[in-house]
Design a protein around this motif. Sequence first.
Motif, mmCIF file in Angstrom:
data_model
loop_
_atom_site.group_PDB
_atom_site.id
_atom_site.type_symbol
_atom_site.label_atom_id
_atom_site.label_comp_id
_atom_site.label_asym_id
_atom_site.label_seq_id
_atom_site.Cartn_x
_atom_site.Cartn_y
_atom_site.Cartn_z
ATOM 1 N N LYS A 1 6.912 3.873 11.817
ATOM 2 C CA LYS A 1 7.630 3.405 10.566
ATOM 3 C C LYS A 1 7.534 4.566 9.253
ATOM 4 C CE LYS A 1 7.249 -1.540 11.653
ATOM 5 N NZ LYS A 1 6.542 -2.905 11.216
ATOM 6 N N ILE B 1 6.520 5.344 5.433
ATOM 7 C CA ILE B 1 5.379 5.046 4.526
ATOM 8 C C ILE B 1 5.994 3.786 3.386
ATOM 9 C CG2 ILE B 1 5.816 6.688 2.905
ATOM 10 C CD1 ILE B 1 2.170 5.599 3.873
ATOM 11 N N ILE C 1 5.835 0.296 4.976
ATOM 12 C CA ILE C 1 4.623 -0.263 5.294
ATOM 13 C C ILE C 1 3.690 -0.633 3.797
ATOM 14 C CG2 ILE C 1 4.497 0.602 7.535
ATOM 15 C CD1 ILE C 1 1.850 2.091 6.722
ATOM 16 N N ARG C 2 4.141 0.114 3.021
ATOM 17 C CA ARG C 2 3.194 -0.197 1.641
ATOM 18 C C ARG C 2 4.136 -0.542 0.391
ATOM 19 N NH1 ARG C 2 5.250 3.415 -0.796
ATOM 20 N NH2 ARG C 2 4.737 5.447 -1.229
#
Lengths: 181, 181
Positions: free
Chosen positions: B172, B174, B177-178
């Motif tokens: 995935k 960045i 995922i954040r």
Amino acid sequence: MSFLDLVKKRKSCRKYLPKEVPRDKIERCLEAARLAPSACNSQPWYFIVVDNPEIKAQLGKEAFSGAYNMNSFAKEAPVLVVFIREMSKYAAIAGGFIRGLQYSLVDEGIAIEHFILQAEEEGLSSCWLGWFNEKSVKKILKIPRKRKIDTIISLGYARDVDGQGELQKNRKTIEQIREYR
Amino acid sequence: MSFLDLVKKRKSCRKYLPKEVPRDKIERCLEAARLAPSACNSQPWYFIVVDNPEIKAQLGKEAFSGAYNMNSFAKEAPVLVVFIREMSKYAAIAGGFIRGLQYSLVDEGIAIEHFILQAEEEGLSSCWLGWFNEKSVKKILKIPRKRKIDTIISLGYARDVDGQGELQKNRKTIEQIREYR
């Protein structure tokens, strides 16, 4: 630094300096976590990095009070990273069901440890926290109730680390944990 | 090599050379695993390193046949490391029960990933294997039925690694995922 030296050097930190952590350092920690392997490449993770001082203060206060007071040191950390464990891919859930385990938990261990070891490489210190008021964390960060928050990482510059100056970690001996066949 | 480079370089390996792995390399992998952090410092792990060619051949044959044939490549690896997940300390079991998760699985992820990253640093390649005939493994190695074997690590020198030459891992982005708060 060799990998083994990095592993030896990294210790839990429960005392932080009131010093801001640059986001480029955090981004490299997240990058290390992003690249972690996982069962069926599920990548069942999402990180909420809380570094806004006001939100962080509120989060620290609510997450680590009352029954969770033993981790109240984490309020001091300039950054709290909330780890959300997502669903694995169907193949990993099915395989785990047959084998009697949840692969997403193993994947969580890998990804967070990548984050934490990169933090060490960046000169940052950290602590794994599994004991906090999950309900309050969800309320403050407006995270839907059904999502799973297993871990919060406290992150920052160390004022002191656990067992500083000790050469050896408190671990079983090698003979206690392996054999050859 | 920086930690991030080590993480980028390490890929699953499903093709091994028929070349013996020196035990001093394996010992450093075990040392990295031994030093891993765990919930309440439980260290819930035990490694059986199978490098005797005869036992390894029998193990490979029995563990990865029939319904487990998709991992039959592992027979080729000169070393198979059987990971036994032990009980956590009472505090970790109780905390995990309240929080609805098994910390020993998270600890397993951390310790095995330490092993695997040290292997990469030693010039060795590896693969996490979660799909094998646990019953047969226990029979061959005479491991009591109630102990938990979640993972086998295949270990050796690579003839080829998955996606060799590819610069990017299939992950995935960045942004997926954040987020920062």
